[in-house]
Scaffold this motif. Sequence first.
Motif, mmCIF file in Angstrom:
data_model
loop_
_atom_site.group_PDB
_atom_site.id
_atom_site.type_symbol
_atom_site.label_atom_id
_atom_site.label_comp_id
_atom_site.label_asym_id
_atom_site.label_seq_id
_atom_site.Cartn_x
_atom_site.Cartn_y
_atom_site.Cartn_z
ATOM 1 N N LYS A 37 0.779 -1.241 -0.042
ATOM 2 C CA LYS A 37 0.119 -0.122 -0.062
ATOM 3 C C LYS A 37 0.762 1.190 -0.127
ATOM 4 C CE LYS A 37 -3.597 2.197 2.551
ATOM 5 N NZ LYS A 37 -4.298 2.471 3.915
ATOM 6 N N GLN A 38 1.928 1.328 0.923
ATOM 7 C CA GLN A 38 2.852 2.573 0.662
ATOM 8 C C GLN A 38 3.517 2.640 -0.575
ATOM 9 O OE1 GLN A 38 5.100 1.111 4.217
ATOM 10 N NE2 GLN A 38 4.230 2.562 5.402
ATOM 11 N N HIS A 39 4.124 1.611 -1.159
ATOM 12 C CA HIS A 39 4.522 1.518 -2.373
ATOM 13 C C HIS A 39 3.507 2.320 -3.331
ATOM 14 C CE1 HIS A 39 5.251 -0.536 -6.272
ATOM 15 N NE2 HIS A 39 6.477 -0.096 -6.207
ATOM 16 N N ARG A 40 2.526 1.892 -3.570
ATOM 17 C CA ARG A 40 1.427 2.221 -4.513
ATOM 18 C C ARG A 40 1.235 3.692 -4.079
ATOM 19 N NH1 ARG A 40 0.855 1.549 -8.996
ATOM 20 N NH2 ARG A 40 0.738 3.600 -9.128
ATOM 21 N N GLN A 41 1.185 4.144 -2.825
ATOM 22 C CA GLN A 41 1.077 5.727 -2.492
ATOM 23 C C GLN A 41 2.343 6.330 -2.984
ATOM 24 O OE1 GLN A 41 0.226 5.028 1.731
ATOM 25 N NE2 GLN A 41 -1.991 5.556 1.316
ATOM 26 N N ILE A 42 3.367 5.974 -2.654
ATOM 27 C CA ILE A 42 4.649 6.560 -3.265
ATOM 28 C C ILE A 42 4.823 6.776 -4.704
ATOM 29 C CG2 ILE A 42 7.104 6.337 -3.556
ATOM 30 C CD1 ILE A 42 7.309 4.673 -1.037
ATOM 31 N N LEU A 43 4.171 5.685 -5.617
ATOM 32 C CA LEU A 43 4.223 5.844 -6.941
ATOM 33 C C LEU A 43 3.090 6.952 -7.462
ATOM 34 C CD1 LEU A 43 4.596 2.170 -8.047
ATOM 35 C CD2 LEU A 43 6.229 3.941 -7.591
ATOM 36 N N ASP A 44 1.981 6.950 -6.682
ATOM 37 C CA ASP A 44 0.861 7.969 -6.838
ATOM 38 C C ASP A 44 1.396 9.548 -6.593
ATOM 39 O OD1 ASP A 44 -0.987 6.025 -7.598
ATOM 40 O OD2 ASP A 44 -1.825 5.876 -5.712
ATOM 41 N N LEU A 45 2.288 9.325 -5.485
ATOM 42 C CA LEU A 45 2.775 10.818 -5.146
ATOM 43 C C LEU A 45 3.650 11.228 -6.270
ATOM 44 C CD1 LEU A 45 3.512 13.169 -3.413
ATOM 45 C CD2 LEU A 45 5.091 11.805 -2.270
ATOM 46 N N PHE A 46 4.525 10.408 -6.726
ATOM 47 C CA PHE A 46 5.528 10.595 -8.031
ATOM 48 C C PHE A 46 4.624 11.039 -9.080
ATOM 49 C CE2 PHE A 46 8.884 9.797 -5.329
ATOM 50 C CZ PHE A 46 10.068 10.380 -5.800
ATOM 51 N N ASP A 47 3.674 10.341 -9.552
ATOM 52 C CA ASP A 47 2.675 10.714 -10.751
ATOM 53 C C ASP A 47 2.067 12.271 -10.490
ATOM 54 O OD1 ASP A 47 2.852 8.250 -12.044
ATOM 55 O OD2 ASP A 47 1.251 7.306 -11.155
ATOM 56 N N SER A 48 1.697 12.537 -9.191
ATOM 57 C CA SER A 48 1.133 13.847 -8.663
ATOM 58 C C SER A 48 2.093 14.848 -9.187
ATOM 59 C CB SER A 48 0.213 13.836 -7.685
ATOM 60 O OG SER A 48 1.062 13.880 -6.560
ATOM 61 N N LEU A 49 3.338 14.617 -8.598
ATOM 62 C CA LEU A 49 4.492 15.542 -8.797
ATOM 63 C C LEU A 49 4.734 15.866 -10.318
ATOM 64 C CD1 LEU A 49 6.746 14.489 -5.874
ATOM 65 C CD2 LEU A 49 5.266 16.630 -5.972
ATOM 66 N N ARG A 50 4.715 14.617 -10.886
ATOM 67 C CA ARG A 50 4.979 14.754 -12.525
ATOM 68 C C ARG A 50 3.854 15.583 -13.107
ATOM 69 N NH1 ARG A 50 5.226 9.256 -15.473
ATOM 70 N NH2 ARG A 50 7.296 9.564 -15.015
ATOM 71 N N ASP A 51 2.701 15.645 -12.589
ATOM 72 C CA ASP A 51 1.608 16.072 -13.394
ATOM 73 C C ASP A 51 1.789 17.820 -13.126
ATOM 74 O OD1 ASP A 51 0.183 14.110 -14.077
ATOM 75 O OD2 ASP A 51 -0.867 13.813 -12.552
#
Length: 116
Positions: A37-51
């Motif tokens: 779950k934390q892994h997924r949240q980290i990747l989601d955070l990086f997606d939002s930062l990329r946006d």
Amino acid sequence: MNQELLDRLDLIEFRQELLFDDTSFSRLLFEMKVTRKQHRQILDLFDSLRDKVDNAERISSSAYESKIYEIVPQCQHSYHFAESVAQTLHEEGRWEEVFEGLYGDVQKFQHYLNNK
């Protein structure tokens, strides 16, 4: 099966997947006992930062680091964990613009970025 047992099984399976991936990023997550779950949240955070980067919005290393430690509180004692996540992903060619947006002006990363 009870939920605690299912959660434990999922953690063991995820940690095994990290070992089989055998990347710098997966080894970092394994060492820091990051959950699926934390892994997924980290990747989601990086997606939002990329946006944000794609929309020419400024991103802040301090805000990023705070968010990482909210996601992975067990790593708060590890001063460089947030930087390591971003740099490791950058080294793997993933979310490069995020690392550069967060740390591109930081003196300690200049040698690394100049040689990349």
